[in-house]
Design a protein around this motif. Structure first.
Motif, short mmCIF file in Angstrom:
data_model
loop_
_atom_site.label_atom_id
_atom_site.label_comp_id
_atom_site.label_asym_id
_atom_site.label_seq_id
_atom_site.Cartn_x
_atom_site.Cartn_y
_atom_site.Cartn_z
N VAL A 85 47.11 29.68 42.47
CA VAL A 85 46.17 30.08 42.24
C VAL A 85 45.80 31.94 41.84
O VAL A 85 45.63 33.06 40.90
CB VAL A 85 44.36 29.26 42.40
CG1 VAL A 85 43.43 30.48 41.43
CG2 VAL A 85 44.30 28.62 42.50
N CYS A 130 48.13 33.92 39.51
CA CYS A 130 47.40 33.08 38.10
C CYS A 130 46.24 34.61 37.91
O CYS A 130 46.20 34.77 36.44
CB CYS A 130 47.02 32.02 37.37
SG CYS A 130 48.20 30.78 37.91
N SER A 131 45.40 34.92 38.67
CA SER A 131 43.85 35.17 38.52
C SER A 131 44.27 36.44 38.69
O SER A 131 43.89 37.15 38.04
CB SER A 131 42.78 35.08 39.87
OG SER A 131 43.48 35.58 41.29
N LEU A 185 45.97 37.11 34.90
CA LEU A 185 44.66 37.42 33.41
C LEU A 185 44.23 38.77 34.01
O LEU A 185 43.04 38.97 33.21
CB LEU A 185 43.69 36.05 34.12
CG LEU A 185 44.75 34.82 33.91
CD1 LEU A 185 43.60 33.29 34.39
CD2 LEU A 185 44.65 34.15 32.65
N ALA A 186 44.02 39.33 35.30
CA ALA A 186 42.76 40.40 35.29
C ALA A 186 44.10 40.62 34.69
O ALA A 186 43.36 42.40 34.05
CB ALA A 186 42.59 40.63 36.89
N TRP A 194 38.56 37.35 37.27
CA TRP A 194 39.80 37.06 37.80
C TRP A 194 39.97 38.45 38.78
O TRP A 194 40.65 37.70 39.70
CB TRP A 194 41.04 37.26 36.42
CG TRP A 194 40.58 35.49 35.22
CD1 TRP A 194 39.84 36.05 34.32
CD2 TRP A 194 40.52 34.42 35.24
NE1 TRP A 194 39.97 35.20 33.89
CE2 TRP A 194 41.07 34.20 34.62
CE3 TRP A 194 40.54 34.12 36.85
CZ2 TRP A 194 40.37 32.36 34.13
CZ3 TRP A 194 41.08 32.21 37.06
CH2 TRP A 194 41.17 32.01 35.10
N LEU A 249 38.52 37.38 41.86
CA LEU A 249 38.80 36.07 42.76
C LEU A 249 40.83 36.27 42.63
O LEU A 249 40.55 36.16 44.33
CB LEU A 249 38.72 35.01 41.70
CG LEU A 249 39.94 33.79 41.70
CD1 LEU A 249 39.27 33.30 42.61
CD2 LEU A 249 40.15 32.71 40.36
N ASN A 250 41.59 37.28 42.57
CA ASN A 250 42.54 37.90 43.03
C ASN A 250 42.19 38.89 44.73
O ASN A 250 43.63 38.10 45.16
CB ASN A 250 42.80 38.61 41.49
CG ASN A 250 44.23 39.22 42.47
OD1 ASN A 250 45.00 38.60 42.92
ND2 ASN A 250 44.29 40.39 42.35
#
Length: 302
Positions: A100, A103-104, A107-108, A166, A169-170
């Motif tokens: 995750v 991915c984050s 995406l960021a 994102w 979250l990262n």
């Protein structure tokens, strides 16, 4: 050595113990330096591939590359089968975190400047370092390093709430990577690599249904596939292995503080690769970060 450490040590392949002994010959700071360089080389190349394989496709290819490289070296299925219940939960958590987080992060990066993503990521790192730094000297070193980092990073808000989600979250998962990575590395460098291999296999299972469709174009273009494999090696193989070698010999707070060197390596890579010459403020920030890390006195890694 606690039960969890013994369980991780038991999962390691015999060759990993020899590798662990070899790592003792180099200071942990050397391994961290190598990781810091590749930490930014990978994302720099990955962003260039986003238009061809998509953001999640690139994350899928990155994790798949790392999982396939680690598999024959660490035999993750054997490591997971031999682990006790507590260790299996640790490896599952570490693998899910890696999946995750990657991915984050991508995406960021697809929506926000890398400087803002890095600034948000560093907020969590400050917390990890502050929790473990108990002396006045080390707190002062942290303050100096943070001041230098704030000069290097263009900290600003954004009107993109999805991108911010994102990025936050990262940043939170990067803290999880440090905490869980240290628990995996507690069994020593060689055993830590075995645990990393098992966690990476779990990460691949997590992302398998997520980015496979986006990643398909890479399988029909050899140059694109080779580029994606290169990103995977630079992003998830070399730095993660070096992190394990460093984490196995550095306390968590010391490792977190040294992560403040990442903006320095990013600036240097910008000069060498992108011909982005730093200004006076950038040079001052670099000097403060280096001074903070040099002034910091590591605790005993136990």
């Amino acid at each position: 050595m606690d039960d969890q450490t013994q369980a991780l040590a038991a999962t390691a392949a015999p060759g990993n113990f020899t590798l662990g002994k070899l790592t003792e010959k180099l200071p942990p700071h050397v391994w961290f330096g190598v990781s810091a360089v590749f930490h930014y080389l990978g994302p720099a190349f990955a962003v260039l591939l986003f238009p061809h394989v998509g953001v999640l496709g690139m994350a899928w290819l990155r994790i798949a590359t790392a999982a396939l490289i680690f598999a024959p070296l660490t035999r993750p299925w054997r490591s997971f089968a031999r682990a006790d219940g507590t260790t299996r939960l640790l490896l599952l958590a570490f693998g899910a975190c890696l999946a995750v987080m990657n991915c984050s992060f991508y995406l960021a990066l697809d929506r926000l400047p890398i400087s803002l993503v890095a600034a948000i990521e560093f907020v969590g790192i400050i917390g990890v370092a502050a929790i473990g730094l108990r002396s006045t000297r080390n707190l002062a070193a942290l303050a100096i390093a943070v001041a230098g980092t704030l000069l290097l990073i263009d900290v600003r808000w954004s009107d993109d709430p999805i991108g911010l989600f994102w990025a936050i979250l990262n940043g939170a998962l990067f803290v999880g990577y440090i905490v869980l990575g240290h628990r995996v590395a507690a069994s020593g460098a060689g055993s830590g690599i075995a645990g990393l291999g098992a966690a990476m296999a779990i990460a691949f299972i997590v992302v398998l249904p997520i980015g496979f469709t986006d990643a398909l174009p890479a399988f029909f273009s050899l140059p694109l596939l080779l580029a994606a494999i290169g990103v995977g090696i630079c992003s998830s193989v070399i730095p993660y292995i070096c992190d394990q070698f460093a984490m196995s010999r550095l306390p968590r707070a010391s490792f977190a503080l040294m992560l403040s060197l990442l903006p320095v390596t990013a600036t240097l890579i910008g000069v060498v690769v992108l011909r982005q010459i730093p200004g006076f403020i950038d040079c001052l920030g670099i000097a403060l970060v280096v001074a903070g890390v040099a002034f910091h006195k590591p605790a005993s890694a136990g």
